[in-house]
Design an enzyme around this catalytic site. Structure first.
Site, mmCIF file in Angstrom:
data_model
loop_
_atom_site.group_PDB
_atom_site.id
_atom_site.type_symbol
_atom_site.label_atom_id
_atom_site.label_comp_id
_atom_site.label_asym_id
_atom_site.label_seq_id
_atom_site.Cartn_x
_atom_site.Cartn_y
_atom_site.Cartn_z
ATOM 1 N N GLU A 116 0.804 -1.200 -0.104
ATOM 2 C CA GLU A 116 -0.067 0.022 -0.046
ATOM 3 C C GLU A 116 0.873 1.239 -0.079
ATOM 4 O O GLU A 116 0.314 2.354 0.288
ATOM 5 C CB GLU A 116 -0.941 -0.029 1.285
ATOM 6 C CG GLU A 116 -1.852 -1.056 1.350
ATOM 7 C CD GLU A 116 -2.899 -1.359 0.234
ATOM 8 O OE1 GLU A 116 -2.940 -0.480 -0.824
ATOM 9 O OE2 GLU A 116 -3.613 -2.324 0.294
ATOM 10 N N HIS A 139 -2.960 2.305 8.295
ATOM 11 C CA HIS A 139 -3.981 1.702 7.453
ATOM 12 C C HIS A 139 -4.164 0.409 8.286
ATOM 13 O O HIS A 139 -3.275 -0.233 8.811
ATOM 14 C CB HIS A 139 -3.647 1.271 6.089
ATOM 15 C CG HIS A 139 -4.449 0.303 5.462
ATOM 16 N ND1 HIS A 139 -5.822 0.301 5.208
ATOM 17 C CD2 HIS A 139 -4.114 -0.869 5.265
ATOM 18 C CE1 HIS A 139 -6.155 -0.782 4.714
ATOM 19 N NE2 HIS A 139 -5.344 -1.727 4.618
ATOM 20 N N HIS A 141 -7.431 -2.894 9.650
ATOM 21 C CA HIS A 141 -8.500 -3.689 9.209
ATOM 22 C C HIS A 141 -9.564 -3.706 10.656
ATOM 23 O O HIS A 141 -9.728 -4.968 11.218
ATOM 24 C CB HIS A 141 -8.248 -4.920 8.684
ATOM 25 C CG HIS A 141 -7.582 -5.080 7.578
ATOM 26 N ND1 HIS A 141 -6.669 -6.273 7.101
ATOM 27 C CD2 HIS A 141 -6.984 -4.081 6.416
ATOM 28 C CE1 HIS A 141 -6.040 -5.891 6.255
ATOM 29 N NE2 HIS A 141 -6.222 -4.673 5.718
ATOM 30 N N GLU A 169 -18.903 11.294 21.226
ATOM 31 C CA GLU A 169 -17.380 11.835 20.887
ATOM 32 C C GLU A 169 -17.346 11.848 19.626
ATOM 33 O O GLU A 169 -16.431 12.416 19.023
ATOM 34 C CB GLU A 169 -16.596 10.791 21.729
ATOM 35 C CG GLU A 169 -16.423 10.891 23.099
ATOM 36 C CD GLU A 169 -16.067 12.234 23.647
ATOM 37 O OE1 GLU A 169 -17.042 12.694 24.213
ATOM 38 O OE2 GLU A 169 -15.006 12.705 23.415
ATOM 39 N N HIS A 210 -12.731 -3.601 3.402
ATOM 40 C CA HIS A 210 -11.391 -3.920 3.618
ATOM 41 C C HIS A 210 -10.820 -3.423 5.118
ATOM 42 O O HIS A 210 -10.059 -3.889 5.762
ATOM 43 C CB HIS A 210 -10.513 -3.478 2.321
ATOM 44 C CG HIS A 210 -8.939 -3.448 2.455
ATOM 45 N ND1 HIS A 210 -8.421 -3.971 1.366
ATOM 46 C CD2 HIS A 210 -8.209 -3.424 3.556
ATOM 47 C CE1 HIS A 210 -7.232 -4.201 1.756
ATOM 48 N NE2 HIS A 210 -6.819 -3.562 3.146
HETATM 49 O O1 2HA Z 1 -0.432 -5.065 3.950
HETATM 50 O O2 2HA Z 1 -3.531 -4.450 4.710
HETATM 51 O O3 2HA Z 1 -4.175 -3.399 2.487
HETATM 52 C C1 2HA Z 1 -1.677 -5.702 4.112
HETATM 53 C C2 2HA Z 1 -2.947 -4.845 3.880
HETATM 54 C C3 2HA Z 1 -3.100 -4.567 2.391
HETATM 55 ZN ZN ZN Z 2 -5.374 -3.690 4.298
#
Ligand code: 2HA
Ligand code: ZN
Length: 275
Positions: A116, A139, A141, A169, A210
């Site tokens: 990414e 980033h 998940h 909040e 994602h």
């Molecule tokens: O690197 O999260 O979006 C693994 C991820 C890809």
């Molecule tokens: Zn990811």
């Protein structure tokens, strides 16, 4: 001065371990990039040596050329950063052409930066234009944010409204709302361009099915934003179908007045009317 013992590597070890324990970063999920100021690079690398040149596959915006980023490695697991930071992280300087990253430290097993990387570097460029003090793109998940993305229309207004009305909040922490992208192929320049475009306006962007992108001037700020979204999404999801009390609009108006917030337009006409 050994960069492995620097506060920057220490912060990355702490936050990746923390995020892993939240259950957000399964396997190799998630990635972080940390813009390191030149004065620290000079301190840790007085005689800068390039270990390897890594082609980036895109051309970085002039605003980030010559800058150094500490970045999690591709295929690497957040849970392993603490025990071996020099394999799981790397420090790169983007060269003058904007096409190559020069490795200064890390990726010891011959690895390279996250898949990414285009999204990270494109987002850094946009956030630096909005706030020259931005240092972090993060980033991950987060479970409930993903569940909420799957059960909410792909709409910034709708996603923002559901968050704002679930936790008082939420509007205080992200009055500009949350950016939303549809499900796209990740790891591409296209998703990078789309995310960076959203980051002109939003500090948080949901990638439907994602995960999420967040940014900030430091690790605490970026993590704090994401954890507030995730906490709110958790409340929303576990009460789904049973809600009796949503936050009334007059309370949202009161919060905006109290904190002098400029909330996202279009969610409620009462909020749009605040002077
Ligand atoms: O690197 O999260 O979006 C693994 C991820 C890809
Ligand atoms: Zn990811």
């Amino acid at each position: 001065m050994n960069f492995t013992d620097s506060p920057f590597v220490c912060e990355m070890k702490e936050v990746t371990a923390n995020m892993y324990r939240q259950g957000w970063d399964e396997r190799n999920g998630g990635n972080i990039s940390y813009l390191i100021d030149e004065k620290y690079i000079k301190k840790y690398f007085p005689k800068e040596k390039v270990i390897r040149k890594i082609p980036m596959g895109f051309t970085a915006d002039p605003i980030v050329r010559g800058k150094c980023f500490l970045v999690t490695g591709t295929g690497k697991y957040f849970k392993n950063v603490t025990k071996d930071p020099e394999t799981n992280l790397g420090l790169v300087r983007i060269d003058k052409s904007g096409k190559v990253a020069n490795l200064l430290w890390g990726y010891k097993d011959g690895g390279k930066f996250t898949s990414e990387f285009p999204a990270h570097i494109m987002c850094h460029a946009e956030r630096l234009r909005v706030n020259p003090n931005n240092r972090i793109i993060m980033h991950t998940h987060p479970t409930y944010t993903m569940a909420m993305g799957a059960s909410t229309p792909v709409s910034e207004l709708e996603f923002t409204k559901r968050l704002w009305t679930s936790n008082t909040e939420a509007i205080v922490v992200f009055p500009e709302g949350i950016g939303v992208l549809p499900c796209m192929v990740c790891g591409t320049n296209e998703i990078g361009i789309a995310t960076a475009k959203k980051m002109k306006k939003f500090r948080i962007v949901s990638w439907t099915n994602h995960g999420i992108y967040g940014c900030g001037k430091d690790i605490d700020e970026a993590f704090g934003l994401i954890e507030t979204v995730e906490k709110t999404a958790m409340v929303y999801m576990i009460s789904l179908g049973h809600v009796v009390n949503v936050i009334p609009v007059n309370v949202l108006v009161g919060l905006c007045k109290l904190w002098n917030l400029k909330p996202m337009k279009g969610v409620y006409k009462q909020l749009d009317a605040i002077k």
